[in-house]
Design an enzyme around this catalytic site. Sequence first.
Site, PDB file in Angstrom:
ATOM      1  N   ASP A 301       0.862  -1.179   0.000  1.00  0.00           N
ATOM      2  CA  ASP A 301       0.000   0.000   0.000  1.00  0.00           C
ATOM      3  C   ASP A 301       0.903   1.235   0.000  1.00  0.00           C
ATOM      4  O   ASP A 301       2.126   1.131   0.141  1.00  0.00           O
ATOM      5  CB  ASP A 301      -0.976  -0.024   1.190  1.00  0.00           C
ATOM      6  CG  ASP A 301      -2.215   0.820   0.886  1.00  0.00           C
ATOM      7  OD1 ASP A 301      -2.156   1.689  -0.005  1.00  0.00           O
ATOM      8  OD2 ASP A 301      -3.256   0.620   1.547  1.00  0.00           O
TER       9      ASP A 301
HETATM   10  C1  BGC Z   1      -5.131   3.119   0.052  1.00  0.00           C
HETATM   11  C2  BGC Z   1      -5.310   2.093  -1.027  1.00  0.00           C
HETATM   12  C3  BGC Z   1      -5.199   2.738  -2.378  1.00  0.00           C
HETATM   13  C4  BGC Z   1      -3.863   3.422  -2.480  1.00  0.00           C
HETATM   14  C5  BGC Z   1      -3.611   4.059  -3.825  1.00  0.00           C
HETATM   15  C6  BGC Z   1      -3.897   3.969  -0.158  1.00  0.00           C
HETATM   16  O1  BGC Z   1      -3.847   5.042   0.708  1.00  0.00           O
HETATM   17  O2  BGC Z   1      -5.071   2.485   1.312  1.00  0.00           O
HETATM   18  O3  BGC Z   1      -6.543   1.446  -0.865  1.00  0.00           O
HETATM   19  O4  BGC Z   1      -5.376   1.782  -3.379  1.00  0.00           O
HETATM   20  O5  BGC Z   1      -3.809   4.428  -1.474  1.00  0.00           O
HETATM   21  O6  BGC Z   1      -4.363   5.174  -4.026  1.00  0.00           O
END
Ligand code: BGC
Length: 762
Positions: A301
């Site tokens: 993530d």
């Molecule tokens: C979130 C994810 C997301 C990623 C990309 C993160 O902060 O937890 O779910 O896919 O950002 O935007």
Amino acid sequence: MSSLSEGMKRLIEPLSFIIIVLSISIAFAGEKIGGSQDKKFGYDYLNPNIPVDKRVEDLLSRMSLAEKIGQMCQYNAGMKNAGQLARDGSVGSFLNVTDPGEIERLQHAAVRDSRLGIPILFGLDVIHGYSTIFPIPIAWASTWNPEIVRESAEVSAKEACSQGVRWTFSPMVDIARDPRWGRIAEGAGEDVYLGMAMANALVEGYQGRKLGPESRLVACAKHYVAYGAAAGGRDYNSAEVSERTLREVYLPPFKAAVDAGAGTIMSAFEDLNGVPATANSFTIRDILKGEWPFKGFVVSDWDAVTELINHGVACDSAEAVMKAVIAGVDMDMVGPYHDHLEVLVREGKIPIEPVNDAVRRILRIKFEIGLFEHPYPDPAMAKSGLMLPEYRKVSREAAREAIVLLKNDRNILPLSRNIESIAVIGPLADSKPDMLGCWPCQGKPAPVVTLLAGIKSAASPQTKVMYAEGCGVRDTSRSGFAEAIVAAKESDVVVIAVGERAEMTGEAESRSSLDLPGVQEDLVKAIVATGKPVVEILMNGRPLSINWSAEHLPAILETWFLGTEAGNAIADVLFGNYNPSGKLPVTFPRSVGQVPIFYNHMNTGRPPSAERFTSRYTDIPWTPLFSFGYGLSYTKFGFSELNVIPDPGVKDRFLVTVDVTNEGKRDGIETVQLYIRQDCASVARPVKQLAGFRRVELAAGETKTVSFILTPYDLSFINAGMERVVESGPLEVMAGGSSVDLISKSTVIEKSMPVAEKVPIY
Ligand code: BGC
């Protein structure tokens, strides 16, 4: 040649020119990368006719360490040196690049100008639609209709792919049993079985039945794993989950996504039993890549690798990189792989094997979706591929199926189309941006149909439609009440839209209260005090404890955030053009103090009752406000003739049949829900557990027999030795229209046996 016509010459001359250029560039490419070459394609890895694994090995054998690490790095849009990174072969993926022209430019740099020409995978959070926005995922789950969810995902994939995006960070398959957690909006709710069905539908909608050149988007099941178990419902917080619960509750939706062919998995932010998900070899290497085994790649993530320092398991970012790579995080989302990985490998701190494994996995996905053959957005599609009328149609269909009728006393709904006057009140009644929910992707407010607009277009031209905002969602000012009260007094019926702002839901939006924010409840009370019939339209991303409304209002619709067609869909239900069929995928507590509260809890040694010294509260009932699986219709359904027949040929398989009758005067749709309970096993089992469901259309007065197969997997659970098993003993099978209103039948499971971790196809 002189005998050739001018036309033929015109054709042949450019052709020979292209052939010369092609041979020069092939020869040049040979010089750049060395080694033997296939006559037609240059190198094995460029030949789409040989097996993907061979192409992967061929390409891997030609890559330098720096190029390998490049594939493991994902960067965010807007970097000044993006083109250079692409030319250097230093990037495997970009996220958030949305302009098709920019995608094409960067892809050119990678494909034409880098040494090996490896295309970039462009990723984006296409969560519930790209331009045409669908209901938020918790609302999708409220349809209990995997088919419409699959169709919605397919539309999202068509739109995203038309713009050059080939990878979505969806579905979120985290089981969520805590409505304080803002991200409950992004998943399918509290139940494992429903969660698996939605995971399957979404992966299939994005990728098709099989990941391949036809797949428009690669799916990414996230956040691996148990992110939804954040303590206190506070986002990013630690999760303390036993291995048994992990295997029984939190892992199966990921397994369902993997079995449906999901190409990628995103690791989560939280620490799980003290080990951050981003550095968790047990969950990633042992379970995901070992036991299952998952063949795609794992992406971290956002900057979660660096966050290993905050977690306190890495002293600096080099150590963080080491831990993440060793644990099996193949691609690093905007983090520090690029800064440290090469040195770590050269110094022997990380062996080359995990790097090679990661690169193999990433390349395999790129080959499988045909990215080498078709790296660019299709210009025709890029122009005309968005917001087509047929896409909006699917969105409206999904939206009306997602609406849950929570209350309808004296059948005040549906409203007559010819009603003389309606007051449409509330801070969410005419708010376009809020209808898009959290993660609206490229959805714009302009094309959104609000509740007010939907009512205006559905009511007869003679109906007087008044509107007053009344108050803001979070404001404390009551200055708008007076105007709203006047509108209410002048109308025959009031439709009041209250709830949460879209931005109060989703990531980093945990709340400690489940009440209506601001003075909205006071507004509802003031409107009810006018004595007019009031229909409450809830718009929100989590269960809310709307006790006062539930007690005093005659009608309530849960509409979540329904997307582009929200207003039309709600009007369809309000005026009876669609008979509501949605069911709650999550329990609504009476009070935040009951959290976590979910339907499939254990019986305990002292099951709750009115008696003292039982598992209950002293100040409020232990039961929820609205139960999992609950949802009314404008007609009424009855259940009878539940039969459970053991399969004579296969042990621990049952055929279940039940009759469902539409006892009312309107045609309607009922979701028949099948639950099981095993009240004597080697470990405590839930008081009930969803094991099947089916949406059935029934004309007024019609009866249908619905059948289910209960497979050994459906009956299985994880025993104390962490094995998936079926255990012999009495089994109760229940069927009905919600988790609380069920008819039941007893039977016996004859044979104990181990069961494979293979999720049945939905
Ligand atoms: C979130 C994810 C997301 C990623 C990309 C993160 O902060 O937890 O779910 O896919 O950002 O935007």
